[in-house]
Write an enzyme that holds these catalytic residues in place. Sequence first.
Site, mmCIF file in Angstrom:
data_model
loop_
_atom_site.group_PDB
_atom_site.id
_atom_site.type_symbol
_atom_site.label_atom_id
_atom_site.label_comp_id
_atom_site.label_asym_id
_atom_site.label_seq_id
_atom_site.Cartn_x
_atom_site.Cartn_y
_atom_site.Cartn_z
ATOM 1 N N GLU A 146 45.143 28.408 70.087
ATOM 2 C CA GLU A 146 46.368 29.158 70.426
ATOM 3 C C GLU A 146 46.315 30.503 69.701
ATOM 4 O O GLU A 146 45.783 30.607 68.594
ATOM 5 C CB GLU A 146 47.581 28.318 69.981
ATOM 6 C CG GLU A 146 48.937 28.972 70.223
ATOM 7 C CD GLU A 146 49.329 29.989 69.156
ATOM 8 O OE1 GLU A 146 50.077 30.931 69.482
ATOM 9 O OE2 GLU A 146 48.868 29.855 68.010
ATOM 10 N N ASP A 161 55.666 39.424 65.297
ATOM 11 C CA ASP A 161 54.801 40.480 65.854
ATOM 12 C C ASP A 161 55.302 40.855 67.258
ATOM 13 O O ASP A 161 54.591 40.656 68.234
ATOM 14 C CB ASP A 161 53.336 40.005 65.895
ATOM 15 C CG ASP A 161 53.129 38.760 66.757
ATOM 16 O OD1 ASP A 161 54.124 38.019 66.990
ATOM 17 O OD2 ASP A 161 52.002 38.545 67.227
ATOM 18 N N HIS A 179 57.809 30.725 73.810
ATOM 19 C CA HIS A 179 57.194 30.148 72.606
ATOM 20 C C HIS A 179 58.048 30.346 71.346
ATOM 21 O O HIS A 179 58.431 29.391 70.670
ATOM 22 C CB HIS A 179 55.833 30.804 72.337
ATOM 23 C CG HIS A 179 54.889 30.767 73.481
ATOM 24 N ND1 HIS A 179 54.286 29.612 73.904
ATOM 25 C CD2 HIS A 179 54.419 31.759 74.301
ATOM 26 C CE1 HIS A 179 53.478 29.890 74.922
ATOM 27 N NE2 HIS A 179 53.552 31.180 75.186
ATOM 28 N N ASP A 181 58.845 37.102 70.898
ATOM 29 C CA ASP A 181 59.380 37.372 69.551
ATOM 30 C C ASP A 181 60.742 38.069 69.679
ATOM 31 O O ASP A 181 61.664 37.785 68.910
ATOM 32 C CB ASP A 181 58.472 38.332 68.767
ATOM 33 C CG ASP A 181 57.068 37.802 68.578
ATOM 34 O OD1 ASP A 181 56.710 37.391 67.479
ATOM 35 O OD2 ASP A 181 56.312 37.811 69.576
HETATM 36 C C1 BDR Z 1 52.164 33.158 70.620
HETATM 37 O O1 BDR Z 1 51.289 34.274 70.765
HETATM 38 C C2 BDR Z 1 52.015 35.451 71.048
HETATM 39 O O2 BDR Z 1 51.437 36.137 72.101
HETATM 40 C C3 BDR Z 1 53.434 35.033 71.302
HETATM 41 O O3 BDR Z 1 54.331 36.007 70.801
HETATM 42 C C4 BDR Z 1 53.573 33.726 70.560
HETATM 43 O O4 BDR Z 1 53.952 33.919 69.232
HETATM 44 C C5 BDR Z 1 51.910 32.190 71.755
HETATM 45 O O5 BDR Z 1 50.586 31.757 71.727
HETATM 46 CA CA CA Z 2 54.804 36.070 68.414
#
Ligand code: BDR
Ligand code: CA
Length: 324
Positions: A179, A25, A254, A30
């Site tokens: 998360e 996304d 991340h 990403d």
């Molecule tokens: C995740 O949430 C999104 O905002 C980032 O792309 C990552 O995949 C981190 O919590």
């Molecule tokens: Ca993401």
Amino acid sequence: MEATASQSLRTEATASRVKIVIDCDPGHDDALALLLASRVCDVVGVTTVSGNAPLGAVTNNALRVLTLANLEVPVHAGADGPLVLPADGVVPHATHVHGATGLNGVTLPEPGRAQSGDDAAGFLIDASQRYPDLWLVAIGPLTNVAHAIRRDPVFADRLAGISIMGGSTTGGNVTATAEFNVWADPEAADVVIRSGAHIRLCGLNLTHQVETSAELLERISAMATSRARFAAEVITYLHRRMTELRGRAAAALHDPCAVLAVTHPSLFEFHRLPAAVELTGTLTRGMTVFDQRHAARHVTPQIDVAFHIDATAALALIMKALEA
Ligand code: BDR
Ligand code: CA
């Protein structure tokens, strides 16, 4: 015609590289994950899911990042919202981090082509049939993956595994306990975790070990490639946003971690643990729960939870992917 030595070496290198499909996304991190993947493995396709921004925006972002990366793979759009809409009926996004476009603050080329289709789950199933030992790297809400699992009962078994960025063994980032990727579609995460797939999970406890810094930004800014220029814009944007949100100019990378969990697993320390997603708690909906009690050692499902990463090596690989 006989193949030259360099041709056969190239074929050999390609043949030995792990094949992945990415469900994403984009999203600043990403985008960096896509650039990294384009260098460290064979990407057979990309699917997009509503998450950081609405589906149309993130699909457009994926096409533009792939154009920058020179990666000509099919892009299939998928779900435009979670399996179960929140009570207020509003599809969750992370525009407070990534901006309304999902990729605010960066310059990208126009998409080199249109999306290939709008049935991401169907594409994921086809890819699992076509490529043996395929890994699915899921770095957005897990809606498309859950649709594929529900549609095809052996989809999860056919994959080599699913590498997920999501959840946390410690606290959350959207709520105290959840998360974003799991919180945005907890029912989908629940379907995926209970699917029986071989799962590697990089949660916030892990991804916050791989952080950007002013020094890293300086080094990337000094690299004269279009990938590095873009990455410098991404990090500059995130540093500004993180300073506003958290008072610190540092951003966790991340999503690239979930790529490295497939291509460079030896950089990680994983523990196989019973895992579950909280679906009902008032304060804990979207929380990932891992049972580390000895007494729970036979409880299923179990997944490989990442607890530690060699961050220096991870950052070096990310930097290398920005070279010409
Ligand atoms: C995740 O949430 C999104 O905002 C980032 O792309 C990552 O995949 C981190 O919590
Ligand atoms: Ca993401």
